[in-house]
Design a protein around this motif. Structure first.
Motif, PDB file in Angstrom:
ATOM      1  N   THR A 160      49.436  38.734  40.595  1.00 31.94           N
ATOM      2  CA  THR A 160      48.950  39.122  39.210  1.00 31.94           C
ATOM      3  C   THR A 160      47.517  38.354  39.151  1.00 31.94           C
ATOM      4  OG1 THR A 160      50.713  39.983  38.375  1.00 31.94           O
ATOM      5  CG2 THR A 160      48.829  39.387  36.812  1.00 31.94           C
ATOM      6  N   LEU A 161      47.721  37.071  39.145  1.00 35.75           N
ATOM      7  CA  LEU A 161      46.442  36.272  39.173  1.00 35.75           C
ATOM      8  C   LEU A 161      45.336  36.540  40.204  1.00 35.75           C
ATOM      9  CD1 LEU A 161      44.797  33.939  37.886  1.00 35.75           C
ATOM     10  CD2 LEU A 161      46.320  32.310  38.983  1.00 35.75           C
ATOM     11  N   ALA A 162      46.165  36.602  41.527  1.00 34.28           N
ATOM     12  CA  ALA A 162      45.119  36.929  42.662  1.00 34.28           C
ATOM     13  C   ALA A 162      44.562  38.355  42.445  1.00 34.28           C
ATOM     14  CB  ALA A 162      45.864  36.916  43.923  1.00 34.28           C
ATOM     15  N   ALA A 163      45.087  39.219  42.055  1.00 31.94           N
ATOM     16  CA  ALA A 163      44.522  40.649  41.953  1.00 31.94           C
ATOM     17  C   ALA A 163      43.480  40.450  40.758  1.00 31.94           C
ATOM     18  CB  ALA A 163      45.596  41.630  41.433  1.00 31.94           C
ATOM     19  N   THR A 164      43.695  39.610  39.822  1.00 36.64           N
ATOM     20  CA  THR A 164      42.397  39.579  38.697  1.00 36.64           C
ATOM     21  C   THR A 164      41.367  38.732  39.187  1.00 36.64           C
ATOM     22  OG1 THR A 164      44.159  39.499  37.046  1.00 36.64           O
ATOM     23  CG2 THR A 164      42.127  38.600  36.230  1.00 36.64           C
ATOM     24  N   MET A 165      41.393  37.802  39.804  1.00 37.49           N
ATOM     25  CA  MET A 165      40.312  37.161  40.221  1.00 37.49           C
ATOM     26  C   MET A 165      39.608  37.660  41.246  1.00 37.49           C
ATOM     27  SD  MET A 165      42.329  33.132  40.898  1.00 37.49           S
ATOM     28  CE  MET A 165      42.209  32.189  39.356  1.00 37.49           C
ATOM     29  N   ALA A 166      40.481  38.437  42.422  1.00 33.77           N
ATOM     30  CA  ALA A 166      39.722  39.174  43.322  1.00 33.77           C
ATOM     31  C   ALA A 166      38.800  40.404  42.487  1.00 33.77           C
ATOM     32  CB  ALA A 166      40.720  39.970  44.376  1.00 33.77           C
ATOM     33  N   ALA A 167      39.485  40.970  41.464  1.00 34.37           N
ATOM     34  CA  ALA A 167      38.824  42.048  40.728  1.00 34.37           C
ATOM     35  C   ALA A 167      37.530  41.482  40.341  1.00 34.37           C
ATOM     36  CB  ALA A 167      39.582  42.595  39.712  1.00 34.37           C
ATOM     37  N   HIS A 168      37.324  40.194  40.152  1.00 39.41           N
ATOM     38  CA  HIS A 168      36.193  39.619  39.547  1.00 39.41           C
ATOM     39  C   HIS A 168      35.453  38.990  40.548  1.00 39.41           C
ATOM     40  CE1 HIS A 168      38.460  39.892  35.652  1.00 39.41           C
ATOM     41  NE2 HIS A 168      37.373  40.175  35.474  1.00 39.41           N
ATOM     42  N   ASN A 169      35.471  39.369  41.813  1.00 41.08           N
ATOM     43  CA  ASN A 169      34.851  38.753  42.881  1.00 41.08           C
ATOM     44  C   ASN A 169      34.846  37.566  43.301  1.00 41.08           C
ATOM     45  OD1 ASN A 169      33.656  41.598  43.605  1.00 41.08           O
ATOM     46  ND2 ASN A 169      32.112  41.217  42.026  1.00 41.08           N
ATOM     47  N   GLU A 170      36.026  36.886  42.895  1.00 38.19           N
ATOM     48  CA  GLU A 170      36.462  35.648  43.372  1.00 38.19           C
ATOM     49  C   GLU A 170      37.227  35.773  44.785  1.00 38.19           C
ATOM     50  OE1 GLU A 170      36.557  32.573  41.613  1.00 38.19           O
ATOM     51  OE2 GLU A 170      35.020  33.419  40.110  1.00 38.19           O
ATOM     52  N   GLU A 171      36.861  34.906  45.733  1.00 37.30           N
ATOM     53  CA  GLU A 171      37.712  34.698  47.094  1.00 37.30           C
ATOM     54  C   GLU A 171      39.001  33.808  46.620  1.00 37.30           C
ATOM     55  OE1 GLU A 171      35.907  33.707  50.605  1.00 37.30           O
ATOM     56  OE2 GLU A 171      33.734  34.277  49.675  1.00 37.30           O
ATOM     57  N   VAL A 172      40.125  34.705  47.118  1.00 38.11           N
ATOM     58  CA  VAL A 172      41.631  34.044  46.846  1.00 38.11           C
ATOM     59  C   VAL A 172      42.083  34.103  48.221  1.00 38.11           C
ATOM     60  CG1 VAL A 172      43.402  34.672  45.613  1.00 38.11           C
ATOM     61  CG2 VAL A 172      41.343  35.276  44.538  1.00 38.11           C
ATOM     62  N   LEU A 173      42.936  32.896  48.257  1.00 41.36           N
ATOM     63  CA  LEU A 173      43.813  32.739  49.250  1.00 41.36           C
ATOM     64  C   LEU A 173      45.357  32.559  48.629  1.00 41.36           C
ATOM     65  CD1 LEU A 173      44.717  32.199  52.353  1.00 41.36           C
ATOM     66  CD2 LEU A 173      44.184  29.714  51.590  1.00 41.36           C
ATOM     67  N   VAL A 174      46.225  33.415  49.071  1.00 39.83           N
ATOM     68  CA  VAL A 174      47.556  33.173  48.418  1.00 39.83           C
ATOM     69  C   VAL A 174      48.562  32.760  49.524  1.00 39.83           C
ATOM     70  CG1 VAL A 174      49.388  34.542  47.612  1.00 39.83           C
ATOM     71  CG2 VAL A 174      47.281  35.207  46.675  1.00 39.83           C
ATOM     72  N   ILE A 175      49.087  31.505  49.261  1.00 44.04           N
ATOM     73  CA  ILE A 175      49.980  31.111  50.454  1.00 44.04           C
ATOM     74  C   ILE A 175      51.497  31.136  49.816  1.00 44.04           C
ATOM     75  CG2 ILE A 175      50.673  29.011  51.443  1.00 44.04           C
ATOM     76  CD1 ILE A 175      47.929  28.046  50.692  1.00 44.04           C
ATOM     77  N   GLU A 176      52.217  31.811  50.743  1.00 43.38           N
ATOM     78  CA  GLU A 176      53.708  31.930  50.446  1.00 43.38           C
ATOM     79  C   GLU A 176      54.629  31.275  51.806  1.00 43.38           C
ATOM     80  OE1 GLU A 176      57.314  31.952  49.402  1.00 43.38           O
ATOM     81  OE2 GLU A 176      55.934  33.225  47.796  1.00 43.38           O
ATOM     82  N   LYS A 177      55.335  30.506  51.549  1.00 46.16           N
ATOM     83  CA  LYS A 177      55.934  29.629  52.512  1.00 46.16           C
ATOM     84  C   LYS A 177      56.852  30.573  53.368  1.00 46.16           C
ATOM     85  CE  LYS A 177      58.361  25.458  53.408  1.00 46.16           C
ATOM     86  NZ  LYS A 177      59.039  24.134  52.907  1.00 46.16           N
ATOM     87  N   TYR A 178      57.676  31.244  52.726  1.00 45.48           N
ATOM     88  CA  TYR A 178      58.524  32.126  53.421  1.00 45.48           C
ATOM     89  C   TYR A 178      58.110  33.623  53.131  1.00 45.48           C
ATOM     90  CZ  TYR A 178      61.035  27.883  52.715  1.00 45.48           C
ATOM     91  OH  TYR A 178      61.493  26.471  52.955  1.00 45.48           O
ATOM     92  N   ALA A 179      58.288  34.514  54.299  1.00 45.32           N
ATOM     93  CA  ALA A 179      58.083  35.933  54.614  1.00 45.32           C
ATOM     94  C   ALA A 179      59.153  36.593  53.662  1.00 45.32           C
ATOM     95  CB  ALA A 179      58.038  36.355  55.770  1.00 45.32           C
TER      96      ALA A 179
END
Length: 88
Positions: free
Chosen positions: A17-36
């Motif tokens: 949710t945070l990543a989507a909100t930031m991306a919607a405001h033209n912020e570059e976002v990297l999401v890291i998840e250790k386990y697929a």
């Protein structure tokens, strides 16, 4: 080297949710998840939903083996939905 405005650790409800909100405001976002296998976070994969699913199926008289298979199918389906949202 790639630079990001924000790095979010964990692909649970809050992280995505945070990543989507930031991306919607033209912020570059990297999401890291250790386990697929944890796409969607703890609630979808090991806590809230799987636990409730197992409890409901036990109350219905479903055998443990069948309930376990049903739970695995549910978590897999939810994980895949989250994965495809990211990959698209």
């Amino acid at each position: 080297m790639k630079h990001y405005d924000n790095i979010i650790i964990g692909f649970g409800k809050a992280g995505k949710t945070l990543a989507a909100t930031m991306a919607a405001h033209n912020e570059e976002v990297l999401v890291i998840e250790k386990y697929a296998m944890m796409y969607g976070g703890t609630c979808i994969n090991v806590a809230c939903l799987p636990t409730k699913n197992m409890i409901i199926n036990s109350q219905k008289g479903v055998s443990y083996e069948e309930a376990f298979d049903i739970k695995n199918k549910m978590t897999s389906m939810l994980r895949n939905k989250n994965y495809h949202k990211v990959a698209d």
